[in-house]
Design a protein around this motif. Structure first.
Motif, mmCIF file in Angstrom:
data_model
loop_
_atom_site.group_PDB
_atom_site.id
_atom_site.type_symbol
_atom_site.label_atom_id
_atom_site.label_comp_id
_atom_site.label_asym_id
_atom_site.label_seq_id
_atom_site.Cartn_x
_atom_site.Cartn_y
_atom_site.Cartn_z
ATOM 1 N N ASP B 122 35.431 35.589 56.107
ATOM 2 C CA ASP B 122 35.440 34.210 55.739
ATOM 3 C C ASP B 122 33.979 33.922 55.406
ATOM 4 O O ASP B 122 33.588 33.273 54.424
ATOM 5 C CB ASP B 122 36.062 33.266 56.762
ATOM 6 C CG ASP B 122 37.349 33.240 56.796
ATOM 7 O OD1 ASP B 122 38.134 33.805 56.058
ATOM 8 O OD2 ASP B 122 38.088 32.820 57.966
ATOM 9 N N TRP B 123 33.106 34.186 56.497
ATOM 10 C CA TRP B 123 31.795 33.898 56.344
ATOM 11 C C TRP B 123 31.042 34.820 55.196
ATOM 12 O O TRP B 123 30.250 34.043 54.603
ATOM 13 C CB TRP B 123 30.919 34.343 57.663
ATOM 14 C CG TRP B 123 29.536 34.103 57.640
ATOM 15 C CD1 TRP B 123 29.091 32.663 57.595
ATOM 16 C CD2 TRP B 123 28.531 34.940 57.475
ATOM 17 N NE1 TRP B 123 27.617 32.747 57.652
ATOM 18 C CE2 TRP B 123 27.341 34.185 57.136
ATOM 19 C CE3 TRP B 123 28.388 36.083 57.067
ATOM 20 C CZ2 TRP B 123 26.014 34.721 57.132
ATOM 21 C CZ3 TRP B 123 26.970 36.800 56.934
ATOM 22 C CH2 TRP B 123 25.835 35.963 56.763
ATOM 23 N N ILE B 124 31.205 36.119 54.969
ATOM 24 C CA ILE B 124 30.654 36.723 54.102
ATOM 25 C C ILE B 124 31.197 36.105 52.452
ATOM 26 O O ILE B 124 30.295 35.925 51.806
ATOM 27 C CB ILE B 124 31.022 38.208 53.958
ATOM 28 C CG1 ILE B 124 30.706 39.113 55.036
ATOM 29 C CG2 ILE B 124 30.567 38.907 52.890
ATOM 30 C CD1 ILE B 124 31.014 40.296 55.472
ATOM 31 N N PHE B 125 32.385 35.825 52.363
ATOM 32 C CA PHE B 125 32.797 35.104 51.125
ATOM 33 C C PHE B 125 32.203 33.721 50.960
ATOM 34 O O PHE B 125 31.598 33.538 49.676
ATOM 35 C CB PHE B 125 34.316 35.065 51.061
ATOM 36 C CG PHE B 125 34.951 36.414 50.538
ATOM 37 C CD1 PHE B 125 34.794 36.884 49.272
ATOM 38 C CD2 PHE B 125 36.204 36.879 51.282
ATOM 39 C CE1 PHE B 125 35.276 37.970 48.702
ATOM 40 C CE2 PHE B 125 36.518 38.129 50.664
ATOM 41 C CZ PHE B 125 36.279 38.563 49.637
ATOM 42 N N ALA B 126 31.919 33.174 52.103
ATOM 43 C CA ALA B 126 31.247 31.798 51.888
ATOM 44 C C ALA B 126 29.881 31.815 51.529
ATOM 45 O O ALA B 126 29.363 30.998 50.886
ATOM 46 C CB ALA B 126 31.641 30.829 53.107
ATOM 47 N N ALA B 127 29.370 32.831 52.297
ATOM 48 C CA ALA B 127 27.716 32.661 52.420
ATOM 49 C C ALA B 127 27.142 33.627 51.184
ATOM 50 O O ALA B 127 26.143 33.185 50.520
ATOM 51 C CB ALA B 127 27.155 33.304 53.557
ATOM 52 N N LEU B 128 27.889 34.583 51.126
ATOM 53 C CA LEU B 128 27.110 35.696 50.065
ATOM 54 C C LEU B 128 27.820 35.781 48.704
ATOM 55 O O LEU B 128 27.526 36.173 47.745
ATOM 56 C CB LEU B 128 27.138 37.162 50.540
ATOM 57 C CG LEU B 128 26.714 37.077 51.824
ATOM 58 C CD1 LEU B 128 26.872 38.601 52.297
ATOM 59 C CD2 LEU B 128 25.276 36.779 52.119
ATOM 60 N N ALA B 129 29.071 35.032 48.738
ATOM 61 C CA ALA B 129 29.964 34.811 47.303
ATOM 62 C C ALA B 129 30.058 35.998 46.632
ATOM 63 O O ALA B 129 29.979 36.172 45.150
ATOM 64 C CB ALA B 129 29.478 33.753 46.447
ATOM 65 N N PRO B 130 30.287 37.333 47.239
ATOM 66 C CA PRO B 130 30.691 38.500 46.525
ATOM 67 C C PRO B 130 32.052 38.350 45.668
ATOM 68 O O PRO B 130 33.073 37.603 46.233
ATOM 69 C CB PRO B 130 30.734 39.654 47.527
ATOM 70 C CG PRO B 130 31.322 38.815 48.692
ATOM 71 C CD PRO B 130 30.529 37.435 48.693
ATOM 72 N N PRO B 131 32.272 38.829 44.731
ATOM 73 C CA PRO B 131 33.739 38.995 43.795
ATOM 74 C C PRO B 131 34.930 39.709 45.110
ATOM 75 O O PRO B 131 35.808 39.330 44.971
ATOM 76 C CB PRO B 131 33.515 39.278 42.745
ATOM 77 C CG PRO B 131 32.250 40.198 42.690
ATOM 78 C CD PRO B 131 31.346 39.687 44.007
ATOM 79 N N ARG B 132 34.336 40.673 45.633
ATOM 80 C CA ARG B 132 35.299 41.417 46.396
ATOM 81 C C ARG B 132 34.478 42.230 47.629
ATOM 82 O O ARG B 132 33.209 42.407 47.617
ATOM 83 C CB ARG B 132 36.092 42.534 45.519
ATOM 84 C CG ARG B 132 35.158 43.446 44.937
ATOM 85 C CD ARG B 132 35.911 44.323 43.951
ATOM 86 N NE ARG B 132 34.890 45.015 43.110
ATOM 87 C CZ ARG B 132 34.570 44.445 42.109
ATOM 88 N NH1 ARG B 132 34.942 43.179 41.441
ATOM 89 N NH2 ARG B 132 33.537 44.808 41.459
ATOM 90 N N LEU B 133 35.257 42.448 48.630
ATOM 91 C CA LEU B 133 34.747 43.123 49.859
ATOM 92 C C LEU B 133 35.255 44.610 49.754
ATOM 93 O O LEU B 133 36.274 44.858 49.309
ATOM 94 C CB LEU B 133 34.942 42.510 51.142
ATOM 95 C CG LEU B 133 34.384 41.284 51.393
ATOM 96 C CD1 LEU B 133 34.964 40.890 52.706
ATOM 97 C CD2 LEU B 133 32.728 41.349 51.707
ATOM 98 N N SER B 134 34.662 45.541 50.183
ATOM 99 C CA SER B 134 34.945 47.114 50.212
ATOM 100 C C SER B 134 34.967 47.364 51.873
ATOM 101 O O SER B 134 34.369 46.718 52.662
ATOM 102 C CB SER B 134 33.893 47.883 49.552
ATOM 103 O OG SER B 134 32.642 48.031 50.196
ATOM 104 N N SER B 135 35.689 48.461 52.069
ATOM 105 C CA SER B 135 35.577 49.100 53.516
ATOM 106 C C SER B 135 35.837 50.673 53.162
ATOM 107 O O SER B 135 36.681 51.075 52.568
ATOM 108 C CB SER B 135 36.824 48.454 54.257
ATOM 109 O OG SER B 135 36.725 49.161 55.414
#
Lengths: 183, 178
Positions: B122-135
């Motif tokens: 939640d924090w990464i999407f809100a703070a860094l606004a990347p289009p997607r996350l990887s793992s």
């Protein structure tokens, strides 16, 4: 970023920041420069190396400084107190190390910066002894250690990973010896 | 003791994600020496000794210093114990931030991983606004694959990473559970 800014006649020493990274990575691509300080480093490895310096500042309150020329603002290398793992780790002692990019060598910058870093380590960190871990074949670095007043203390040591590719000799001196030297 | 760097403080029902403190160093070193944790969390798949774990933590703290974000220390509210590290991982060379997770063995099996990973994501999407996350997940790491699936990630590619076969899982912002 926590940490002091030190000023010498020609240099500014401060903890590394993200703005230094392109220069840091460029130095990592200089074969001659990197030969005895970890070897050629691709950009991702340079990033991890620089992040480790910044992480040392956070964890221990000291680490290598970025070195900038006062006259041009140019980043020319990194040097300073270095003991990854801290007191409980496997590093052979309290080190002040140095590495400058090729274009900045041969002008006394390393000696000037290392002297300021050694002063700071003895004055502020409470160190009683300083060492320099140097590859036996790295003649310019050995010459600088000797100009700083350090002498050969131990030979053929293997540093902890990831610094274990080559053996090093240990040069060093006590705080008392450093302070007794006229500089 | 004080924080070693600046970071937001995130709270979930049972956990706190926060900046690292000096007292997290020893439990982090202990966690990285646990074979079951290290099996999928280290580049050698082997437990880290004290020196190597310290270097791994220096890299985490350096990531915060250089990027301004990174992996949070995770604390169990009830006990105050350090139980793992969750957050953003975006070293040089990564096209998109990774949502990184890692939980000490004693904290497994309580639903903490999904709780901490949701808060971190939640924090990464809100703070860094990347289009997607990887793992990046080890091909044999069934637990992490299950967690990724539960978080809305999908396995999109296979790669060789850290000397071992890995799957690249991704989740777009639109598919992130809320």
């Amino acid at each position: 970023m926590n940490g002091p800014t030190l000023t010498t006649a020609r240099l500014i020493l401060r903890p590394p920041t993200h703005a230094d990274f392109d220069d840091y990575a460029q130095m990592g691509a200089e074969e001659e420069t990197m030969r005895f300080i970890g070897g050629l480093a691709p950009r991702d490895a340079s990033w991890r190396a620089m992040a480790s310096l910044a992480g040392s500042w956070a964890l221990l309150g000291y680490g290598m400084f970025s070195v900038l020329r006062r006259d041009t603002g140019e980043w020319i290398g990194r040097l300073g107190p270095w003991r990854p793992g801290g007191k409980e780790g496997g590093w052979p002692g309290d080190e002040v190390g140095w590495g400058l990019k090729a274009s900045a060598m041969g002008q006394g910058f390393a000696q000037e910066g290392a002297s300021a870093a050694i002063d700071w380590a003895f004055d502020t960190l409470g160190w009683e002894h300083v060492i320099h871990c140097i590859d036996k074949k790295n003649a310019p670095s050995i010459a600088l250690a000797e100009r700083l007043g350090s002498t050969l203390e131990r030979e053929d040591l293997t540093l902890p990973a990831p610094f274990d590719a080559h053996k090093v000799d240990i040069y060093g001196q006590s705080k008392a010896a450093w302070r007794a030297r006229a500089r | 003791m004080g924080a070693l760097h600046t970071a937001p403080r995130l709270e979930t029902e049972r956990l706190i994600l926060r900046a690292w403190r000096a007292e997290d160093v020893e439990p982090f070193i202990a966690m990285m020496a646990e074979p079951e944790v290290a099996a999928f969390l280290t580049t050698t798949q082997q437990p880290l000794d004290r020196q190597a774990a310290w270097s791994a933590l220096a890299l985490i703290l350096g990531h915060w210093a250089l990027r301004g974000h990174g992996l949070f220390a995770v604390e169990e509210k009830q006990t105050g114990a350090f139980i793992g590290r969750f957050g953003a991982w975006a070293p040089e060379g990564r096209a998109e931030p990774e949502l990184g997770w890692g939980l000490a063995r004693a904290a497994w099996g309580k639903g903490y991983a999904v709780e901490a990973a949701r808060a971190a994501g939640d924090w990464i999407f809100a703070a860094l606004a990347p289009p997607r996350l990887s793992s990046f997940i080890h091909a044999a790491n069934a637990r992490s694959q299950a967690l990724a699936a539960r978080l809305g990630f999908r396995a999109e590619a296979e790669t060789y990473h850290a000397g071992a076969p890995h799957q690249i899982w991704r989740v777009a912002k639109a598919d992130w559970p809320r």
